[in-house]
Enzyme design. Sequence first.
Site, PDB file in Angstrom:
ATOM      1  N   ARG A  95       0.815  -1.240   0.000  1.00  0.00           N
ATOM      2  CA  ARG A  95       0.000   0.000   0.000  1.00  0.00           C
ATOM      3  C   ARG A  95       0.837   1.273   0.000  1.00  0.00           C
ATOM      4  NH1 ARG A  95      -2.718  -3.197   3.857  1.00  0.00           N
ATOM      5  NH2 ARG A  95      -4.440  -4.319   2.900  1.00  0.00           N
ATOM      6  N   LYS A 112       1.437  11.165 -11.495  1.00  0.00           N
ATOM      7  CA  LYS A 112       0.593  10.243 -12.273  1.00  0.00           C
ATOM      8  C   LYS A 112       1.399   8.994 -12.578  1.00  0.00           C
ATOM      9  CE  LYS A 112      -2.738  13.176 -14.671  1.00  0.00           C
ATOM     10  NZ  LYS A 112      -3.188  13.676 -15.991  1.00  0.00           N
ATOM     11  N   LYS A 148       4.777  22.941 -14.698  1.00  0.00           N
ATOM     12  CA  LYS A 148       4.015  21.757 -14.281  1.00  0.00           C
ATOM     13  C   LYS A 148       3.778  21.772 -12.772  1.00  0.00           C
ATOM     14  CE  LYS A 148       3.045  16.969 -14.697  1.00  0.00           C
ATOM     15  NZ  LYS A 148       3.174  15.732 -15.441  1.00  0.00           N
ATOM     16  N   ARG A 150      -5.619  20.971 -14.163  1.00  0.00           N
ATOM     17  CA  ARG A 150      -4.579  20.023 -14.591  1.00  0.00           C
ATOM     18  C   ARG A 150      -4.904  19.380 -15.945  1.00  0.00           C
ATOM     19  NH1 ARG A 150      -1.015  15.613 -11.137  1.00  0.00           N
ATOM     20  NH2 ARG A 150       0.114  14.848 -12.953  1.00  0.00           N
ATOM     21  N   HIS A 200      -3.297  15.395 -26.140  1.00  0.00           N
ATOM     22  CA  HIS A 200      -3.191  14.008 -25.670  1.00  0.00           C
ATOM     23  C   HIS A 200      -4.412  13.153 -26.020  1.00  0.00           C
ATOM     24  CE1 HIS A 200       0.263  15.585 -23.608  1.00  0.00           C
ATOM     25  NE2 HIS A 200       0.518  14.461 -22.971  1.00  0.00           N
ATOM     26  N   GLU A 221       6.538  17.896 -25.404  1.00  0.00           N
ATOM     27  CA  GLU A 221       5.945  18.248 -24.100  1.00  0.00           C
ATOM     28  C   GLU A 221       6.474  19.606 -23.616  1.00  0.00           C
ATOM     29  OE1 GLU A 221       3.451  16.555 -23.026  1.00  0.00           O
ATOM     30  OE2 GLU A 221       3.777  14.381 -23.084  1.00  0.00           O
ATOM     31  N   ASN A 227      -3.082  18.092 -20.751  1.00  0.00           N
ATOM     32  CA  ASN A 227      -3.373  17.057 -21.747  1.00  0.00           C
ATOM     33  C   ASN A 227      -3.606  17.632 -23.138  1.00  0.00           C
ATOM     34  OD1 ASN A 227      -3.186  14.736 -20.123  1.00  0.00           O
ATOM     35  ND2 ASN A 227      -5.140  15.264 -19.189  1.00  0.00           N
ATOM     36  N   HIS A 279       5.463   8.573 -27.666  1.00  0.00           N
ATOM     37  CA  HIS A 279       4.422   9.369 -27.015  1.00  0.00           C
ATOM     38  C   HIS A 279       4.496  10.843 -27.463  1.00  0.00           C
ATOM     39  CE1 HIS A 279       1.649  10.750 -23.944  1.00  0.00           C
ATOM     40  NE2 HIS A 279       2.551  11.623 -23.528  1.00  0.00           N
ATOM     41  N   HIS A 324      -3.218   9.995 -27.622  1.00  0.00           N
ATOM     42  CA  HIS A 324      -3.426   8.655 -27.054  1.00  0.00           C
ATOM     43  C   HIS A 324      -4.159   7.759 -28.050  1.00  0.00           C
ATOM     44  CE1 HIS A 324      -3.021  10.083 -22.563  1.00  0.00           C
ATOM     45  NE2 HIS A 324      -1.860   9.911 -23.147  1.00  0.00           N
ATOM     46  N   GLU A 379      -6.493  16.490 -10.813  1.00  0.00           N
ATOM     47  CA  GLU A 379      -7.142  16.836 -12.077  1.00  0.00           C
ATOM     48  C   GLU A 379      -8.657  17.030 -11.952  1.00  0.00           C
ATOM     49  OE1 GLU A 379      -5.163  15.108 -15.505  1.00  0.00           O
ATOM     50  OE2 GLU A 379      -7.069  15.081 -16.553  1.00  0.00           O
TER      51      GLU A 379
HETATM   52  P1  NAD Z   1      10.614   5.809 -22.620  1.00  0.00           P
HETATM   53  O1  NAD Z   1      10.536   5.668 -21.180  1.00  0.00           O
HETATM   54  O2  NAD Z   1      10.126   4.684 -23.470  1.00  0.00           O
HETATM   55  O3  NAD Z   1      12.112   6.159 -23.035  1.00  0.00           O
HETATM   56  C1  NAD Z   1      12.413   6.342 -24.376  1.00  0.00           C
HETATM   57  C2  NAD Z   1      13.565   5.437 -24.843  1.00  0.00           C
HETATM   58  O4  NAD Z   1      14.791   6.012 -24.434  1.00  0.00           O
HETATM   59  C3  NAD Z   1      13.539   4.041 -24.270  1.00  0.00           C
HETATM   60  O5  NAD Z   1      14.018   3.135 -25.235  1.00  0.00           O
HETATM   61  C4  NAD Z   1      14.534   4.144 -23.106  1.00  0.00           C
HETATM   62  O6  NAD Z   1      15.088   2.916 -22.745  1.00  0.00           O
HETATM   63  C5  NAD Z   1      15.561   5.063 -23.696  1.00  0.00           C
HETATM   64  N1  NAD Z   1      16.345   5.836 -22.757  1.00  0.00           N
HETATM   65  C6  NAD Z   1      15.932   6.398 -21.597  1.00  0.00           C
HETATM   66  N2  NAD Z   1      16.891   7.177 -21.095  1.00  0.00           N
HETATM   67  C7  NAD Z   1      17.947   7.092 -21.929  1.00  0.00           C
HETATM   68  C8  NAD Z   1      19.213   7.686 -21.948  1.00  0.00           C
HETATM   69  N3  NAD Z   1      19.594   8.575 -21.037  1.00  0.00           N
HETATM   70  N4  NAD Z   1      20.070   7.352 -22.947  1.00  0.00           N
HETATM   71  C9  NAD Z   1      19.671   6.492 -23.923  1.00  0.00           C
HETATM   72  N5  NAD Z   1      18.472   5.925 -23.988  1.00  0.00           N
HETATM   73  C10 NAD Z   1      17.606   6.238 -22.999  1.00  0.00           C
HETATM   74  O7  NAD Z   1       9.786   7.103 -23.127  1.00  0.00           O
HETATM   75  P2  NAD Z   1       9.608   8.562 -22.531  1.00  0.00           P
HETATM   76  O8  NAD Z   1       9.412   9.437 -23.710  1.00  0.00           O
HETATM   77  O9  NAD Z   1      10.637   8.906 -21.548  1.00  0.00           O
HETATM   78  O10 NAD Z   1       8.235   8.446 -21.721  1.00  0.00           O
HETATM   79  C11 NAD Z   1       7.028   8.138 -22.391  1.00  0.00           C
HETATM   80  C12 NAD Z   1       6.066   7.551 -21.389  1.00  0.00           C
HETATM   81  O11 NAD Z   1       5.793   8.527 -20.399  1.00  0.00           O
HETATM   82  C13 NAD Z   1       4.731   7.165 -22.004  1.00  0.00           C
HETATM   83  O12 NAD Z   1       4.350   5.899 -21.525  1.00  0.00           O
HETATM   84  C14 NAD Z   1       3.783   8.226 -21.491  1.00  0.00           C
HETATM   85  O13 NAD Z   1       2.477   7.747 -21.360  1.00  0.00           O
HETATM   86  C15 NAD Z   1       4.385   8.568 -20.162  1.00  0.00           C
HETATM   87  N6  NAD Z   1       4.056   9.910 -19.665  1.00  0.00           N
HETATM   88  C16 NAD Z   1       3.634  10.012 -18.393  1.00  0.00           C
HETATM   89  C17 NAD Z   1       3.354  11.248 -17.859  1.00  0.00           C
HETATM   90  C18 NAD Z   1       2.960  11.370 -16.419  1.00  0.00           C
HETATM   91  O14 NAD Z   1       2.557  12.461 -15.992  1.00  0.00           O
HETATM   92  N7  NAD Z   1       3.092  10.317 -15.636  1.00  0.00           N
HETATM   93  C19 NAD Z   1       3.504  12.399 -18.635  1.00  0.00           C
HETATM   94  C20 NAD Z   1       3.948  12.259 -19.943  1.00  0.00           C
HETATM   95  C21 NAD Z   1       4.225  10.997 -20.455  1.00  0.00           C
HETATM   96  N1  GLY Z   2       1.034  14.788 -18.354  1.00  0.00           N
HETATM   97  C1  GLY Z   2      -0.232  15.169 -17.844  1.00  0.00           C
HETATM   98  C2  GLY Z   2      -0.254  15.353 -16.353  1.00  0.00           C
HETATM   99  O1  GLY Z   2       0.701  15.124 -15.675  1.00  0.00           O
HETATM  100  O2  GLY Z   2      -1.265  15.731 -15.839  1.00  0.00           O
END
Ligand code: NAD
Ligand code: GLY
Length: 361
Positions: A121, A143, A227, A241, A248, A185, A245, A265, A252, A237
């Site tokens: 938890r 998130k 942010k 917030r 998005h 972003e 999006n 993404h 999505h 949200e």
């Molecule tokens: P990712 O985590 O897939 O990373 C992108 C690629 O880069 C991967 O292959 C990873 O292994 C590689 N990588 C990471 N760091 C590296 C480095 N320093 N050097 C070389 N390679 C590296 O993608 P992302 O763009 O970081 O994140 C996308 C994800 O984030 C999506 O799933 C999206 O839904 C999520 N997201 C979440 C939020 C949130 O608020 N939680 C906001 C935006 C996006």
């Molecule tokens: N990336 C959208 C949020 O964090 O609310």
Amino acid sequence: MIQILNVSLGERSYPIHIGCGLLSDAALIQPYLKQKKAVVVSNTTVAPLYLATLTETLGQAGVAVQPVILPDGEEYKNWATLNLIFDALLASHCERSTPLIALGGGVIGDMGGFAAACYQRGMPFIQVPTTLLSQVDSSVGGKTAINHPLGKNMIGAFYQPCLVLADLNTLDTLPRRELAAGLAEVIKYGLIGDPEFFAWLENHLDALLACDKTALAYAVARSCANKAAVVAADEREAGERALLNLGHTFGHAIETGLGYGQWLHGEAVAAGTLIAAELSVRLGWLTADEARRIEGLLSRAELPVRAPPLGVERYLELMRHDKKVADGQLRLVLLQGIGRAAVTDTASEGDISAAIAARCD
Ligand code: NAD
Ligand code: GLY
């Protein structure tokens, strides 16, 4: 130089450290480690690059690392991979106070955070984001989620980290396509509520694409400040917030419709932002010149400016799963100008369909 921002959430407030070489700075992370053991969740790409450095740093702080190395890719952001984390936590007798550190991009941060929220938890959670996208967006705000075949990020929890360490040096190894995806972003913050930042980005985009550390430090800090302000005002949200999006709902749909991992993404968000801009122009909210300016910046950032041809009906079907849908009514983030976003449920299905069709290949 290290910049420190704060996410103000009462007793769940936490700092974001932004700078070069943070992975090697034991003093930054030590106060957040209450045990002699910490779990580091990473993947098969990032672990060979940065796990040894982080392990050595934690060792200096007297903390041994239990690594959990996941397969790399958005297509692994699912229940089966999440269970690998739980298996490892149980097998190595992790306790409720054992810290879980996510070392990687947004996929690792979102899954590590969800695991930390659920295991016993809730265990302490630290974000060490290593992509531009995760440094400016996903590591901040709490998130966490996995994908479902029917919808992106559909299963998850709000769960704040206690620390975010954004080491800009990790961006040196990031593929250029991933750097560009992160810029989608970054540009989003300018469009939502920071027109000066949008103009700054127009002037400094080449420096960002060249991985110039001064420019990156400014862009990451200003993005996180934007942010953090939104999250502090509306953590779960209920209102404002949702503006984060922008692009998005369409993005999505692109990711789910094409199959996770086909478009990045950030790429899907860029194409989605331009559908939102097109719709805003059709509603008379945004001028055609402003829409061209947005397309110009996203295009210079090497991001897709046209959406994939999934078919308008398929887009609409996928968009019905959007988390902003309320009482069956689709709600969209649109633009009233550069730096002025708003949520609306007034766009007709005809206008939405026309905007999608106009921006699809
Ligand atoms: P990712 O985590 O897939 O990373 C992108 C690629 O880069 C991967 O292959 C990873 O292994 C590689 N990588 C990471 N760091 C590296 C480095 N320093 N050097 C070389 N390679 C590296 O993608 P992302 O763009 O970081 O994140 C996308 C994800 O984030 C999506 O799933 C999206 O839904 C999520 N997201 C979440 C939020 C949130 O608020 N939680 C906001 C935006 C996006
Ligand atoms: N990336 C959208 C949020 O964090 O609310």
